[in-house]
Design a protein around this motif. Structure first.
Motif, PDB file in Angstrom:
ATOM      1  N   PHE A  27      -1.215  -1.046  -4.257  1.00  0.00           N
ATOM      2  CA  PHE A  27      -2.338  -0.111  -4.196  1.00  0.00           C
ATOM      3  C   PHE A  27      -1.828   1.275  -3.814  1.00  0.00           C
ATOM      4  O   PHE A  27      -1.188   1.451  -2.777  1.00  0.00           O
ATOM      5  CB  PHE A  27      -3.374  -0.562  -3.166  1.00  0.00           C
ATOM      6  CG  PHE A  27      -4.169  -1.756  -3.598  1.00  0.00           C
ATOM      7  CD1 PHE A  27      -5.216  -1.627  -4.499  1.00  0.00           C
ATOM      8  CD2 PHE A  27      -3.869  -3.023  -3.111  1.00  0.00           C
ATOM      9  CE1 PHE A  27      -5.949  -2.725  -4.914  1.00  0.00           C
ATOM     10  CE2 PHE A  27      -4.597  -4.136  -3.519  1.00  0.00           C
ATOM     11  CZ  PHE A  27      -5.643  -3.983  -4.421  1.00  0.00           C
ATOM     12  N   ILE A  61      -4.716   2.265   3.827  1.00  0.00           N
ATOM     13  CA  ILE A  61      -5.081   2.139   2.405  1.00  0.00           C
ATOM     14  C   ILE A  61      -5.065   0.673   1.992  1.00  0.00           C
ATOM     15  O   ILE A  61      -6.009   0.171   1.358  1.00  0.00           O
ATOM     16  CB  ILE A  61      -4.102   2.953   1.535  1.00  0.00           C
ATOM     17  CG1 ILE A  61      -4.314   4.460   1.748  1.00  0.00           C
ATOM     18  CG2 ILE A  61      -4.247   2.590   0.056  1.00  0.00           C
ATOM     19  CD1 ILE A  61      -3.197   5.327   1.222  1.00  0.00           C
ATOM     20  N   LEU A  62      -3.992  -0.016   2.355  1.00  0.00           N
ATOM     21  CA  LEU A  62      -3.849  -1.424   1.971  1.00  0.00           C
ATOM     22  C   LEU A  62      -4.880  -2.304   2.657  1.00  0.00           C
ATOM     23  O   LEU A  62      -5.470  -3.193   2.032  1.00  0.00           O
ATOM     24  CB  LEU A  62      -2.430  -1.901   2.296  1.00  0.00           C
ATOM     25  CG  LEU A  62      -2.104  -3.350   1.943  1.00  0.00           C
ATOM     26  CD1 LEU A  62      -2.368  -3.647   0.473  1.00  0.00           C
ATOM     27  CD2 LEU A  62      -0.646  -3.653   2.305  1.00  0.00           C
ATOM     28  N   GLU A  77      -8.975   6.622  -0.936  1.00  0.00           N
ATOM     29  CA  GLU A  77      -8.382   6.663   0.408  1.00  0.00           C
ATOM     30  C   GLU A  77      -8.822   7.893   1.196  1.00  0.00           C
ATOM     31  O   GLU A  77      -8.042   8.494   1.908  1.00  0.00           O
ATOM     32  CB  GLU A  77      -6.851   6.607   0.318  1.00  0.00           C
ATOM     33  CG  GLU A  77      -6.211   7.778  -0.405  1.00  0.00           C
ATOM     34  CD  GLU A  77      -5.216   8.572   0.430  1.00  0.00           C
ATOM     35  OE1 GLU A  77      -5.489   8.766   1.633  1.00  0.00           O
ATOM     36  OE2 GLU A  77      -4.206   9.009  -0.116  1.00  0.00           O
ATOM     37  N   GLY A  80       0.856  -1.172   0.000  1.00  0.00           N
ATOM     38  CA  GLY A  80       0.000   0.000   0.000  1.00  0.00           C
ATOM     39  C   GLY A  80       0.896   1.228   0.000  1.00  0.00           C
ATOM     40  O   GLY A  80       1.947   1.235   0.643  1.00  0.00           O
TER      41      GLY A  80
END
Length: 199
Positions: A69, A145-146, A112, A17
């Motif tokens: 990502f 985020i990940l 995000e 991420g």
């Protein structure tokens, strides 16, 4: 060039991420089973030479990542402003750096909203003083985020995000650049006193 992720089985294995800022780039990693995302590294953003992009590409290859990502910071209304454009540009650069290494690791943008706000709150709740937040907040935001991405993959049973492909950029190809990135991967994290994000 962007393309929505195809609705089929998503990649299994280690994933990264990325939280992109003007000064720092936070990186997080998850286990091979895609259960838990954890903070990994903070890179100093070098928008002029993009050395951090090449370091990240080398790190992804070293870890055997199957997917990356990059957080796309939209507003609460779903709009995209300067920070979103910056993240998109970074994702294109990363895809180009991976391609120059002969790597097919997919790079995907993922919504995000509020990841940095949430990261600051989590650090505060963990008892870390505000003055120390900046040392790790980018990594923690990247982990958020990940985690969001891998949780959605499991919940939906399909891939998520928007795939980003390489765009030709100067200074992102060649054996010398790849070698420099390999050497830099093992280096220590570089921190900054600035927040490193566009508002």
């Amino acid at each position: 060039m962007n393309q929505s992720a195809a609705p089929d089985v998503y990649p299994q294995g280690i994933k990264l991420g990325v939280d992109v800022g003007t000064v720092r780039v936070g990186v997080a990693v998850c286990d091979r089973d895609g259960i838990l995302a954890t903070p990994l590294k903070t890179l100093e953003r070098n928008a002029r030479k993009n050395t951090d992009v090449r370091v990240l590409a080398a790190l992804a290859a070293e870890l055997g990542a199957v997917q990356i990502f990059v957080g796309l910071p939209r507003t609460l209304k779903g709009e995209e402003h300067a920070s979103a454009r910056m993240a998109t540009d970074y994702a294109h650069l990363l895809a180009a750096a991976l391609e120059s290494r002969g790597s097919a690791i997919p790079v995907q943008l993922i919504d995000e909203r509020l990841s940095t706000v949430t990261a600051h709150r989590n650090l505060h709740e963990a008892g870390m003083s505000s003055r120390n937040h900046r040392k790790v907040v980018d990594q923690v935001a990247a982990a958020g985020i990940l985690q969001h991405a891998i949780d959605m993959q499991k919940a939906r049973g399909t891939d998520v995000g928007s795939r980003v492909f390489a765009v030709s950029q100067p200074g992102l190809s060649g054996d010398t650049a790849a070698a420099d990135a390999e050497q830099a991967v093992s280096g220590t994290n570089v921190q900054s006193s600035d927040d490193g994000r566009l508002q």
